[in-house]
Design a protein around this motif. Structure first.
Motif, short mmCIF file in Angstrom:
data_model
loop_
_atom_site.label_atom_id
_atom_site.label_comp_id
_atom_site.label_asym_id
_atom_site.label_seq_id
_atom_site.Cartn_x
_atom_site.Cartn_y
_atom_site.Cartn_z
N HIS A 129 43.26 1.05 46.54
CA HIS A 129 43.43 1.59 45.19
C HIS A 129 44.59 2.59 45.14
CE1 HIS A 129 42.69 1.95 41.06
NE2 HIS A 129 41.59 1.25 41.12
N LYS B 242 45.49 4.32 42.58
CA LYS B 242 45.27 5.51 41.73
C LYS B 242 45.05 6.74 42.58
CE LYS B 242 40.27 6.10 40.88
NZ LYS B 242 39.47 5.23 41.75
N GLN C 59 44.85 1.75 37.87
CA GLN C 59 43.85 1.98 36.83
C GLN C 59 44.46 1.88 35.44
OE1 GLN C 59 40.85 1.65 37.56
NE2 GLN C 59 39.84 3.59 37.88
N THR D 102 42.21 -2.39 37.57
CA THR D 102 40.75 -2.44 37.69
C THR D 102 40.10 -1.77 36.49
OG1 THR D 102 40.77 -0.35 38.92
CG2 THR D 102 40.79 -2.38 40.21
N ARG E 216 29.81 2.39 32.98
CA ARG E 216 31.14 2.63 32.46
C ARG E 216 31.57 1.30 31.84
NH1 ARG E 216 34.70 5.62 36.96
NH2 ARG E 216 35.16 3.49 37.52
N GLN F 214 35.16 -8.74 39.22
CA GLN F 214 35.23 -7.39 39.79
C GLN F 214 33.85 -6.75 39.69
OE1 GLN F 214 38.06 -4.27 39.80
NE2 GLN F 214 36.91 -3.04 38.34
N TYR G 50 32.47 -3.12 41.02
CA TYR G 50 32.70 -1.84 41.71
C TYR G 50 31.75 -0.79 41.15
CZ TYR G 50 34.86 2.63 42.87
OH TYR G 50 35.06 3.90 43.31
N GLN H 196 29.55 5.53 45.47
CA GLN H 196 30.42 5.88 46.60
C GLN H 196 30.07 7.24 47.19
OE1 GLN H 196 32.34 3.51 47.71
NE2 GLN H 196 31.65 2.35 45.94
N ALA I 270 34.30 -2.35 45.87
CA ALA I 270 34.03 -1.47 47.01
C ALA I 270 35.01 -0.30 47.10
CB ALA I 270 34.03 -2.21 48.33
N GLY I 271 34.48 0.83 47.53
CA GLY I 271 35.29 2.02 47.79
C GLY I 271 35.01 2.51 49.20
N THR I 272 35.59 3.63 49.54
CA THR I 272 35.49 4.18 50.89
C THR I 272 34.03 4.42 51.29
OG1 THR I 272 37.63 5.21 50.58
CG2 THR I 272 36.24 6.13 52.31
N GLN J 221 38.58 -2.67 47.68
CA GLN J 221 39.49 -1.83 46.87
C GLN J 221 39.55 -0.38 47.33
OE1 GLN J 221 37.89 -2.16 42.91
NE2 GLN J 221 38.59 -4.26 42.61
N CYS J 222 39.22 -0.09 48.57
CA CYS J 222 39.11 1.30 49.03
C CYS J 222 40.40 2.07 48.78
CB CYS J 222 38.80 1.34 50.52
SG CYS J 222 37.36 0.36 50.94
N GLY J 223 40.26 3.33 48.44
CA GLY J 223 41.43 4.18 48.20
C GLY J 223 41.44 5.41 49.08
N SER J 224 40.36 6.21 49.01
CA SER J 224 40.34 7.53 49.64
C SER J 224 40.41 7.50 51.17
CB SER J 224 39.08 8.28 49.21
OG SER J 224 39.01 8.36 47.81
N TYR K 140 34.30 13.52 50.48
CA TYR K 140 33.97 12.36 51.32
C TYR K 140 33.61 12.79 52.74
CZ TYR K 140 34.53 7.92 48.87
OH TYR K 140 34.33 6.83 48.07
C1 LIG Z 1 38.74 4.66 42.60
C2 LIG Z 1 38.38 3.24 42.73
C3 LIG Z 1 38.29 2.65 44.00
C4 LIG Z 1 38.53 3.39 45.29
O1 LIG Z 1 37.49 4.25 45.59
P1 LIG Z 1 37.55 5.28 46.81
O2 LIG Z 1 36.23 5.93 46.72
O3 LIG Z 1 38.67 6.22 46.54
O4 LIG Z 1 37.77 4.50 48.06
C5 LIG Z 1 38.02 1.29 44.06
N1 LIG Z 1 37.83 0.55 42.93
C6 LIG Z 1 37.90 1.09 41.69
C7 LIG Z 1 37.69 0.23 40.50
C8 LIG Z 1 38.16 2.46 41.55
O5 LIG Z 1 38.21 2.99 40.33
#
Ligand SMILES: *Cc1c(COP(=O)(O)O)cnc(C)c1O
Length: 383
Positions: free
Chosen positions: A56, A58, A81, A100, A158, A186, A188, A193, A232-234, A250-253, A261
């Motif tokens: 991700h 964002k 985003q 997303t 949401r 999708q 998520y 998380q 999925a996220g972190t 889709q992990c970001g952090s 975290y």
């Molecule tokens: C923010 C977000 C993520 C990433 O989440 P992290 O907790 O930062 O890994 C993945 N998918 C979507 C749709 C998000 O909004």
């Protein structure tokens, strides 16, 4: 230090080659060894689990980091985003973007279709049949193709459709619309998380997996195939990755980590910042005033650090507590009274995403030297 380099501290907080102790503050600093370790770890993970990674964007909003996630982190494309965020990444050369989120505005859809016509691969999320017609109109006007995922509501209440039946109806509409490709689903769950234990996250994501499975069955019954199941996220990704349902994480952090975290526990009950991921993102701050015992004032306040997930952690000064920020000041409670004016210390932000959006530059540091500066490409891109 050469004080004649007057551009430092006006346009930029540092220059490559200088000592990390000379970085102007407050500044966003990346420990490059830690970042690379996180990227390599996730690359190994997705390879071992035979799943794609679409990080991700964002979180970091940086085209340089997106490229690094591709080159050493095994990533395919990125997530965004917002439409303007996607545009900033595409202009910087990142050509495969999944938004997303729901885009319901004709001006924004028109821009995205224009970008798609220049060769970018753009995917949008849809949770309303009316949006299918809107996206199709933009795609056909620019004689291009936009991909669509149907978004499932996963528990955060949401965006996303409530039932597998509605998801299949929208998928059908996408498949029949001019200029659109139905590409998948999708799913998520954002709020899951940040649940503290692995068991709590597993239980929430379990409900999501049930819904994804039912949706894939509905799609199959309608003669449609979901090439992509993305989410999925972190916090939860090990659950989605081993579900047999998802094709893309889709992990970001994970790339930077943050204090929030760090406090979570993995399946073995260990903190995520002890053994899973390494803190790579810091706000470097300086003590600018020290007029009382046990208390110092630093130059990083609300305009340098997001506070929505709690205060930052003063990692270089055990026992020191960051509190009471105002616009440009932070209070450092220092019970042992060790801090002095001019001291620089690193703070681990409570929440990485909104903290990064406050800054213009990342200062990449390795072995106590500034190695690189990266602009925060999509900083402030909210449209
Ligand atoms: C923010 C977000 C993520 C990433 O989440 P992290 O907790 O930062 O890994 C993945 N998918 C979507 C749709 C998000 O909004």
């Amino acid at each position: 230090m050469d004080l004649s380099s007057y551009d430092i501290g006006y346009d930029i907080p540092a220059k490559p080659g200088m000592s990390a102790t000379d970085i102007q503050t407050p500044a966003l600093v990346i420990d490059l060894d830690a970042l690379d370790a996180n990227l390599r770890k996730m690359a190994r993970y997705v390879q071992q689990h035979d799943i794609h990674l679409r990080p991700h964007g964002k979180m970091h909003k940086s085209a340089d980091i997106a490229r690094r996630q591709h080159d050493i982190g095994g990533a395919n494309g990125i997530c965004c985003q917002k439409a303007s965020e996607a545009e900033a990444f595409i202009r910087a050369g990142i050509k495969d973007v999944l938004i997303t989120n729901q885009i319901r505005d004709a001006v924004k859809l028109n821009r995205l279709a224009q970008l798609s016509a220049t060769g970018a691969r753009i995917t949008l999320c849809v949770d309303d049949p009316d949006n299918v017609a809107e996206i199709s109109a933009a795609a056909t006007q620019h004689q291009t193709t936009l991909s669509c995922l149907v978004e499932l509501e996963c528990g955060a209440r949401r965006c996303g459709v409530a039932t597998p039946e509605t998801a299949a109806q929208i998928a059908q509409a996408i498949a029949q619309a001019d200029g659109l490709i139905f590409d998948g689903v999708q799913a998520y769950h954002g709020t899951a998380q940040h649940l503290k234990t692995h068991a709590a996250r597993e239980s929430e994501i379990g409900i999501v997996l049930h819904k994804v499975r039912a949706t894939l069955a509905e799609l199959q019954a309608a003669g449609l195939k979901a090439r992509v199941v993305s989410g999925a996220g972190t916090g939860s990704h090990v659950i989605e990755a081993t579900s047999g349902l998802y094709t893309e994480l889709q992990c970001g952090s994970y790339a930077f980590m943050d204090a929030d975290y760090g406090r979570l526990h993995n399946a073995k009950g260990q903190r995520l910042d002890h053994g899973e991921w390494t803190n790579a993102l810091f706000v470097l701050t300086s003590v600018i005033s020290k007029t009382e015992t046990g208390r110092a004032i630093c130059d990083a306040g609300l305009k340098a650090i997001a506070m929505d997930s709690g205060p930052p952690v003063a990692v270089d000064a055990p026992g020191v507590e960051y509190t009471g920020p105002s616009d440009e000041h932070g209070i450092l409670l220092d019970p042992k009274d060790k801090l002095r004016t001019g001291d620089k210390l690193r703070l681990i932000p409570g929440h990485c995403d909104p903290t990064c959006n406050l800054h213009e530059w990342y200062v990449g540091v390795r072995a106590r030297k500034v190695e690189t500066l990266w602009p925060i490409t999509a900083r402030g891109k909210l449209l």
